[in-house]
Design a protein around this motif. Structure first.
Motif, PDB file in Angstrom:
ATOM      1  N   GLN A 144       9.062   7.110  -3.655  1.00  0.00           N
ATOM      2  CA  GLN A 144       9.125   8.498  -4.091  1.00  0.00           C
ATOM      3  C   GLN A 144       9.986   9.331  -3.140  1.00  0.00           C
ATOM      4  O   GLN A 144      10.805  10.147  -3.572  1.00  0.00           O
ATOM      5  N   ILE A 145       9.787   9.098  -1.861  1.00  0.00           N
ATOM      6  CA  ILE A 145      10.567   9.849  -0.875  1.00  0.00           C
ATOM      7  C   ILE A 145      12.048   9.521  -0.988  1.00  0.00           C
ATOM      8  O   ILE A 145      12.898  10.406  -0.969  1.00  0.00           O
ATOM      9  N   TRP A 146      12.362   8.256  -1.152  1.00  0.00           N
ATOM     10  CA  TRP A 146      13.773   7.887  -1.294  1.00  0.00           C
ATOM     11  C   TRP A 146      14.375   8.478  -2.562  1.00  0.00           C
ATOM     12  O   TRP A 146      15.553   8.825  -2.606  1.00  0.00           O
ATOM     13  N   ARG A 189       4.708   2.909  -3.185  1.00  0.00           N
ATOM     14  CA  ARG A 189       4.961   4.002  -4.120  1.00  0.00           C
ATOM     15  C   ARG A 189       5.443   5.257  -3.402  1.00  0.00           C
ATOM     16  O   ARG A 189       6.391   5.916  -3.832  1.00  0.00           O
ATOM     17  N   ARG A 190       4.753   5.586  -2.335  1.00  0.00           N
ATOM     18  CA  ARG A 190       5.100   6.807  -1.614  1.00  0.00           C
ATOM     19  C   ARG A 190       6.501   6.717  -1.023  1.00  0.00           C
ATOM     20  O   ARG A 190       7.268   7.678  -1.068  1.00  0.00           O
ATOM     21  N   VAL A 191       6.828   5.553  -0.459  1.00  0.00           N
ATOM     22  CA  VAL A 191       8.147   5.364   0.130  1.00  0.00           C
ATOM     23  C   VAL A 191       9.229   5.490  -0.950  1.00  0.00           C
ATOM     24  O   VAL A 191      10.244   6.152  -0.757  1.00  0.00           O
ATOM     25  N   GLN A 228       0.816  -1.211   0.000  1.00  0.00           N
ATOM     26  CA  GLN A 228       0.000   0.000   0.000  1.00  0.00           C
ATOM     27  C   GLN A 228       0.858   1.272   0.000  1.00  0.00           C
ATOM     28  O   GLN A 228       0.530   2.242  -0.652  1.00  0.00           O
ATOM     29  N   SER A 229       1.967   1.238   0.737  1.00  0.00           N
ATOM     30  CA  SER A 229       2.779   2.445   0.877  1.00  0.00           C
ATOM     31  C   SER A 229       4.020   2.428  -0.015  1.00  0.00           C
ATOM     32  O   SER A 229       4.812   3.368   0.021  1.00  0.00           O
TER      33      SER A 229
END
Lengths: 137, 137
Positions: free
Chosen positions: A105-107, A101-103, A98-99
DNA sequence: TCCACTTTGACCGAGAGCTTCACGGGCGCA
DNA sequence: TGCGCCCGTGAAGCTCTCGGTCAAAGTGGA
């Protein structure tokens, strides 16, 4: 996340070669290995990679040796890591869960900012003596 | 330099738990493993480390589970990496050779700037959807 | 031709990282 | 009190990379 010994060796050797830049002298493997305390047989591989990466040039035969391909001001820490490690920050591209993509992106953002940061350090800064100056954001 | 899968897992799981923060709900291992696509048996170890690191709390028995120990705004990417990896950028402390000291010094500077950078990313940013916004220096 | 030096490539031991398995142990509810 | 749920812990494979070695071939100058 640890800095590989290989990159450390590469930086040290390149720093040494930066000091020779401008003169006609070429750096020899045995000399580099002795002065910078790097296993000679391993150093061979590192120099080969640096050469394939376009950071240094080599000359064969007697009177042969290595020299920087560009001026020290035009070789950055980013270039070195890029040639030796392949990537400044290798990120899992799967982006599962679930997370995911966001993770990812942050990296990716962190990596981008790290790249800018590393491009700040040019090789001529390596050739100087250690200083007391602090870093600036 | 590559980002370990372990840190990736930890970030994803913590992001999930950040969404639960504020409610009374506890996160269960099986649920976390399923939603964030992480091997459950491995996740147990990661959660234990996060707990020992003080980032999350756990409750045993029936009705047990995991929850963030602090508000998402007070948990940073730096904290996570620190707990899981031990060090943001592990540097060879030997400083051998003619250029060893200077090279170590430069890497220490890079690390210091990376730390500041990573402390910018708090866990609440992980809980949002991916955005198109660009990063700013 | 011979020597010094680079270049190439195969090889290997150790350790770290990822994953799984098995079992122990606290907790709530009936 | 006992059953079932879920956390807690340790150990044990398996794979892959890293750091390092060795041997042989290529190359140019003397």
């Amino acid at each position: 996340m640890k800095l590989s010994v290989k990159v450390d060796y590469a930086c040290r050797v390149l720093a040494r070669m930066a000091r020779l830049h401008g003169t006609d002298a070429l750096a020899h493997i045995e000399e580099l290995a002795r002065i910078e305390v790097v296993p000679a047989n391993y150093l061979v591989q590192i120099l080969t990679e640096l050469r394939n990466g376009g950071l240094i040039t080599s000359r064969r035969g007697k009177q042969g040796g290595y020299a920087l391909a560009r001026a020290p001001q035009e070789i950055t820490l980013y270039d070195i890591v890029r040639v030796i490690e392949g990537d400044l920050l290798e990120i899992n591209m799967a982006s599962e869960g679930q997370s995911g993509r966001r993770v990812s992106q942050i990296w990716a953002e962190v990596r981008a900012r790290m790249e800018i940061l590393c491009k700040d350090y040019t090789l001529d800064k390596f050739a100087t003596k250690p200083t007391d100056e602090m870093y600036y954001i």
